[in-house]
Scaffold this active site. Structure first.
Site, mmCIF file in Angstrom:
data_model
loop_
_atom_site.group_PDB
_atom_site.id
_atom_site.type_symbol
_atom_site.label_atom_id
_atom_site.label_comp_id
_atom_site.label_asym_id
_atom_site.label_seq_id
_atom_site.Cartn_x
_atom_site.Cartn_y
_atom_site.Cartn_z
ATOM 1 N N SER A 91 1.177 -1.442 -0.361
ATOM 2 C CA SER A 91 -0.122 -0.135 0.244
ATOM 3 C C SER A 91 0.718 1.198 -0.235
ATOM 4 C CB SER A 91 -0.731 -0.042 1.531
ATOM 5 O OG SER A 91 -0.274 0.423 2.454
ATOM 6 N N LYS A 133 -4.669 -0.744 -8.006
ATOM 7 C CA LYS A 133 -6.313 -0.592 -7.555
ATOM 8 C C LYS A 133 -6.750 -0.546 -8.542
ATOM 9 C CE LYS A 133 -5.060 -1.359 -3.253
ATOM 10 N NZ LYS A 133 -6.100 -1.995 -1.876
ATOM 11 N N TYR A 180 0.944 1.033 -8.509
ATOM 12 C CA TYR A 180 0.330 0.788 -6.933
ATOM 13 C C TYR A 180 -0.881 1.081 -7.126
ATOM 14 C CZ TYR A 180 -2.826 1.882 -2.717
ATOM 15 O OH TYR A 180 -3.731 1.889 -1.614
ATOM 16 N N SER A 189 -9.193 2.796 -4.517
ATOM 17 C CA SER A 189 -8.317 4.354 -3.822
ATOM 18 C C SER A 189 -8.601 5.313 -4.271
ATOM 19 C CB SER A 189 -6.481 3.864 -3.899
ATOM 20 O OG SER A 189 -5.796 4.871 -3.916
ATOM 21 N N GLU A 225 -5.862 6.674 -5.027
ATOM 22 C CA GLU A 225 -4.576 6.661 -5.858
ATOM 23 C C GLU A 225 -5.076 6.627 -7.359
ATOM 24 O OE1 GLU A 225 -0.955 7.155 -5.626
ATOM 25 O OE2 GLU A 225 -2.220 8.390 -4.432
ATOM 26 N N ARG A 264 -0.822 5.277 12.249
ATOM 27 C CA ARG A 264 -0.603 5.502 10.907
ATOM 28 C C ARG A 264 1.396 4.248 10.424
ATOM 29 N NH1 ARG A 264 -1.876 4.833 5.170
ATOM 30 N NH2 ARG A 264 -2.297 7.285 4.022
HETATM 31 O O1 G4F Z 1 1.113 9.528 2.707
HETATM 32 P P1 G4F Z 1 1.720 9.131 1.552
HETATM 33 O O2 G4F Z 1 2.895 8.288 0.818
HETATM 34 O O3 G4F Z 1 0.008 9.196 0.744
HETATM 35 P P2 G4F Z 1 -0.375 8.296 -0.141
HETATM 36 O O4 G4F Z 1 0.612 8.599 -1.942
HETATM 37 O O5 G4F Z 1 -1.252 9.789 -0.618
HETATM 38 O O6 G4F Z 1 -1.660 7.228 -0.597
HETATM 39 C C1 G4F Z 1 -2.451 6.700 0.757
HETATM 40 O O7 G4F Z 1 -2.836 7.058 0.101
HETATM 41 C C2 G4F Z 1 -3.488 6.396 -0.620
HETATM 42 C C3 G4F Z 1 -5.543 6.925 -0.695
HETATM 43 O O8 G4F Z 1 -5.320 8.361 -1.785
HETATM 44 C C4 G4F Z 1 -3.738 5.322 -0.412
HETATM 45 F F1 G4F Z 1 -4.046 4.226 -1.190
HETATM 46 C C5 G4F Z 1 -2.258 4.391 -0.277
HETATM 47 O O9 G4F Z 1 -2.196 2.941 0.295
HETATM 48 C C6 G4F Z 1 -1.660 5.108 0.967
HETATM 49 O O10 G4F Z 1 -2.233 4.851 2.385
HETATM 50 O O11 G4F Z 1 1.621 10.289 0.050
HETATM 51 C C7 G4F Z 1 0.976 11.685 0.625
HETATM 52 C C8 G4F Z 1 1.813 13.002 -0.110
HETATM 53 C C9 G4F Z 1 2.150 11.794 -1.741
HETATM 54 O O12 G4F Z 1 2.100 13.398 -2.895
HETATM 55 C C10 G4F Z 1 4.043 12.429 -1.404
HETATM 56 O O13 G4F Z 1 4.417 13.222 -2.616
HETATM 57 O O14 G4F Z 1 2.682 13.579 0.638
HETATM 58 C C11 G4F Z 1 4.063 13.578 -0.887
HETATM 59 N N1 G4F Z 1 5.485 13.468 0.695
HETATM 60 C C12 G4F Z 1 6.102 14.475 0.181
HETATM 61 N N2 G4F Z 1 7.203 14.137 0.844
HETATM 62 C C13 G4F Z 1 5.725 12.385 1.219
HETATM 63 C C14 G4F Z 1 6.974 13.146 1.449
HETATM 64 N N3 G4F Z 1 5.659 11.186 0.895
HETATM 65 C C15 G4F Z 1 5.800 10.247 2.111
HETATM 66 N N4 G4F Z 1 5.742 8.715 2.088
HETATM 67 N N5 G4F Z 1 6.996 11.034 2.602
HETATM 68 C C16 G4F Z 1 8.264 11.407 2.918
HETATM 69 O O15 G4F Z 1 8.794 12.515 3.059
#
Ligand code: G4F
Length: 307
Positions: free
Chosen positions: A61, A130, A126, A102, A104, A161
């Protein structure tokens, strides 16, 4: 479990380290072996548990990881769904099925806000997997008359989380910085916007979907969008810090293709299911920061007490 259900959790692998976490958080869950990569194990798990409802939340995920393990993501997150549907058809076609789809799937969004009718344009392995899971669920409903629902859930967060996701990465770092355990927080794209809600509210929506007369697909979202930067601002401000003094950007956390903006329209779920949210965005940020602060403060006290 509060509603009187016996809950079985599918566990894969020889000695899955997550088992202890789940046992601690949700005592009383009964575990059954099975793997979304292995058809016969799913049939055996259903035969053992004889469930009335199956919630398929199993997936690789973490979007960033899906770029590194693209075909495995397709196998687990995509084909895992058809394996579970086939297992249900084999064991008991009356079992009600929930597929965790999702936001996504919307990826490079075709319209704003996104609804059940918005076309998909996934931006990661991913998201692509989905989309397969979503359509195979619709297909089994239409082909075999199965009670199969797809919940198109936007980001849902809580203090449980994983630390790899941006919200918890931020709140955990805020707590550590406040307590002097860390100095900086390195993030990727700060301008990405997400529709972040409270996971507990979203689990209620999943359950509601399986209690209706007819199976259907629903968008579950708050209808608000906020940037990663805004999340940082609120989280740091909650402990009296300015995020600009601590956050740095690091290109290691950028993705090959990004989802820039997500915001969902959950009118259908609100109207047909009577679903509502109970936790606002600022409340969500606060409860996550408070939880991480409490955990790190306790660990620090124990460390001091233990010398
Ligand atoms: O927290 P994220 O990794 O979640 P993302 O990619 O939105 O996906 C989550 O939500 C989805 C539902 O829409 C689920 F289906 C999926 O399984 C998961 O739970 O990232 C959120 C945003 C992205 O745009 C990413 O590029 O935050 C941005 N981001 C910026 N800096 C970062 C970071 N994300 C992560 N993980 N780590 C960073 O340092």
């Amino acid at each position: 479990m509060e509603r009187g259900y016996t809950v079985h959790g599918l566990v894969r692998g020889q000695n899955n380290p997550r088992l202890t976490n789940v046992e601690r958080l949700c005592p009383g869950i009964e575990f059954v072996e099975g793997d979304l990569l292995d058809q016969s194990s799913l049939i055996a798990a259903l035969e053992t548990c004889q469930p009335t409802e199956v919630y398929n939340l199993g997936a690789i995920s973490f979007v960033a990881l899906s770029f590194k393990q693209a075909s495995l993501t397709g196998e687990v997150t995509g084909l895992g769904v058809v394996r579970m549907l086939e297992a249900i058809r084999t064991v008991n076609a009356d079992i009600r099925f929930y597929q965790a789809s999702s936001s996504e799937m919307f990826g490079k969004v075709r319209e704003t806000p996104q609804t059940e009718g918005t076309a998909f344009h996934p931006r990661s392995p991913y998201g692509v997997a989905k989309v397969y899971g979503h359509y195979i669920t619709v297909n089994y409903r239409e082909s075999y008359g199965m009670y199969a629902c797809s919940g198109i859930l936007f980001n849902h967060e809580s203090e449980r989380r994983g630390l790899e996701f941006v919200t918890r990465k931020i709140t955990n770092s805020v707590a550590k910085i406040k307590l002097g355990l860390q100095k900086q927080l390195a993030l990727g794209n700060l301008s990405a916007r997400r529709d972040w809600g409270f996971a507990g509210d979203y689990v209620r929506a999943m359950h509601l979907m399986l209690q209706q007369d007819e199976p259907d697909d629903y968008v579950i979202a708050t209808g608000e969008t906020h940037s990663v930067e805004e999340f940082c601002e609120l989280a740091f401000a909650h402990v009296g810090l300015d995020w600009r003094d601590h956050v740095v950007t690091d290109e290691r956390f950028l993705r090959p293709a990004e989802v820039d903006l997500l915001i969902g329209d959950s009118t259908k779920a609100r109207t047909k299911l009577g679903w509502t949210t109970t936790v606002s965005f600022p409340e969500l940020v606060t409860r996550m920061v408070e939880s991480d602060l409490a955990a790190h403060s306790a660990a620090l006290r124990q460390g001091v007490a233990g010398g």
